[in-house]
Design a protein around this motif. Structure first.
Motif, mmCIF file in Angstrom:
data_model
loop_
_atom_site.group_PDB
_atom_site.id
_atom_site.type_symbol
_atom_site.label_atom_id
_atom_site.label_comp_id
_atom_site.label_asym_id
_atom_site.label_seq_id
_atom_site.Cartn_x
_atom_site.Cartn_y
_atom_site.Cartn_z
ATOM 1 N N GLU A 1 0.604 5.491 0.605
ATOM 2 C CA GLU A 1 -0.205 6.616 1.070
ATOM 3 C C GLU A 1 0.600 7.912 0.949
ATOM 4 O OE1 GLU A 1 -2.425 8.304 5.109
ATOM 5 O OE2 GLU A 1 -1.810 6.198 4.990
ATOM 6 N N PHE B 1 1.043 11.095 4.021
ATOM 7 C CA PHE B 1 0.884 10.545 5.371
ATOM 8 C C PHE B 1 1.297 11.593 6.402
ATOM 9 C CE2 PHE B 1 2.870 8.303 9.014
ATOM 10 C CZ PHE B 1 1.745 7.653 9.494
ATOM 11 N N ARG C 1 3.172 6.366 15.940
ATOM 12 C CA ARG C 1 2.094 6.738 15.021
ATOM 13 C C ARG C 1 1.874 5.660 13.958
ATOM 14 N NH1 ARG C 1 1.593 12.383 11.504
ATOM 15 N NH2 ARG C 1 -0.149 11.696 10.182
ATOM 16 N N ILE C 2 2.967 5.141 13.389
ATOM 17 C CA ILE C 2 2.844 4.119 12.349
ATOM 18 C C ILE C 2 2.369 2.801 12.945
ATOM 19 C CG2 ILE C 2 4.106 2.800 10.606
ATOM 20 C CD1 ILE C 2 5.903 5.251 10.227
ATOM 21 N N SER C 3 2.840 2.473 14.154
ATOM 22 C CA SER C 3 2.392 1.245 14.823
ATOM 23 C C SER C 3 0.890 1.277 15.053
ATOM 24 C CB SER C 3 3.129 1.077 16.150
ATOM 25 O OG SER C 3 4.503 0.802 15.961
ATOM 26 N N ARG C 4 0.372 2.415 15.511
ATOM 27 C CA ARG C 4 -1.074 2.536 15.736
ATOM 28 C C ARG C 4 -1.838 2.371 14.427
ATOM 29 N NH1 ARG C 4 0.564 6.815 19.163
ATOM 30 N NH2 ARG C 4 0.053 8.325 17.522
ATOM 31 N N LYS C 5 -1.325 2.954 13.384
ATOM 32 C CA LYS C 5 -2.010 2.886 12.097
ATOM 33 C C LYS C 5 -2.079 1.445 11.584
ATOM 34 C CE LYS C 5 -1.752 4.525 7.301
ATOM 35 N NZ LYS C 5 -3.162 4.998 7.271
ATOM 36 N N LEU C 6 -0.999 0.698 11.771
ATOM 37 C CA LEU C 6 -0.927 -0.655 11.228
ATOM 38 C C LEU C 6 -1.400 -1.718 12.216
ATOM 39 C CD1 LEU C 6 2.536 -0.491 9.392
ATOM 40 C CD2 LEU C 6 0.254 -0.006 8.479
ATOM 41 N N THR D 1 0.843 -1.200 0.000
ATOM 42 C CA THR D 1 0.000 0.000 0.000
ATOM 43 C C THR D 1 0.875 1.245 0.000
ATOM 44 O OG1 THR D 1 -0.146 0.018 2.428
ATOM 45 C CG2 THR D 1 -1.862 -1.166 1.220
ATOM 46 N N ALA E 1 7.484 -0.851 6.966
ATOM 47 C CA ALA E 1 6.775 0.421 6.790
ATOM 48 C C ALA E 1 7.811 1.484 6.451
ATOM 49 C CB ALA E 1 6.017 0.796 8.058
#
Length: 265
Positions: free
Chosen positions: A71, A74, A142-147, A69, A186
């Motif tokens: 984005e 971001f 932030r990226i951990s929460r998103k994924l 994916t 990521a």
């Protein structure tokens, strides 16, 4: 025994110093290398490019496999620019030597590692706490929460200009997952936009190329590392630096286990 990685002096350090100098006095959009979108004539010219005899697909995101994916945006542009400046100041980038076909060569980019101890190319990267850099910890969270993942390490690549690159590879070390289907990478891009290419290992389809813009997030999961290889090619027209942060989850594996080189886009 643990080995301290060497950072050759000379041209490597001069280029880093010049890059940081550029950021000191050219605080403008141009300093980050944001490119103009190519004209239609440029696009037609680029579609004739081939990789190993196969025509590149420039259809963009629509041509990516469904487990990859992309984005754009971001991070907001202002945040991306600020983060680029801060990381250029606080991250001690270095150019290491790696062994390729039995020969020691300089990596064609600069790197920094934050995470647990990691063995690669016959050497050991010492543990370097990610939480020691607030900007990295904030991005990880932030990226951990998103994924919905618990990312715990990051490899940071600094491409000083378009002459720095990354060759074809897959991030498939056993430390990154019990199986190649479990690996998640990521990849956050800052600074100059650079092409990113994917090709199937079995050559079943044409290679794919997309442009990774500043502030964008590319996530590779599922069978990406099992079935595909990726690269960042040279782009001589690019005069400005790019920072790429590749967050991942590093599993605890015995340091005596076999391992390959750690790389990322």
């Amino acid at each position: 025994a643990e080995m301290q990685l060497k950072c050759p002096t000379g041209d490597c350090l001069r280029r880093v110093a010049q890059t940081k100098l550029d950021f000191g006095y050219r605080n403008s959009k141009a300093a980050f290398g944001f490119p103009q979108l190519p004209s239609s004539s440029t696009k037609r010219q680029r579609t004739r490019t081939k990789v190993h005899g196969r025509r590149l697909s420039y259809e963009g995101v629509s041509s990516l496999p469904n487990y990859v994916t992309y984005e754009p945006g971001f991070l907001e542009r202002s945040h991306s620019e600020q983060l680029m400046r801060e990381l250029m100041e606080v991250i001690p980038f270095r150019q290491d030597e790696i062994k390729i076909f039995g020969k020691q060569v300089k990596e064609p980019r600069l790197c920094a590692w934050y995470g647990g101890a990691y063995k690669y190319s016959g050497r050991v990267l010492r543990e370097n706490p990610l939480d020691s850099v607030p900007q990295l910890a904030s991005l990880r969270d932030r990226i951990s929460r998103k994924l919905g993942l618990d990312l715990n390490s990051v490899l940071i690549n600094l491409y000083r200009d378009g002459s720095d690159y990354m060759g074809w590879h897959a991030d498939d070390e056993r430390e990154l997952g019990p199986s190649k289907d479990d690996i998640v990478i990521a990849s956050l891009s800052l600074g100059a936009a650079r092409d990113f290419r994917l090709k199937r290992k079995d050559g079943a389809s044409n290679p794919i190329s997309i442009t990774l813009e500043s502030g964008s997030l590319l996530v590779m999961r599922g069978e990406t590392q099992k079935l595909w290889k990726h690269m960042v090619p040279k782009m001589k027209r690019v005069q400005h630096p790019r920072i790429n942060l590749t967050f991942r989850f590093l599993h605890q594996v015995s340091m005596d286990s076999p391992t390959s080189k750690i790389r990322a886009s």
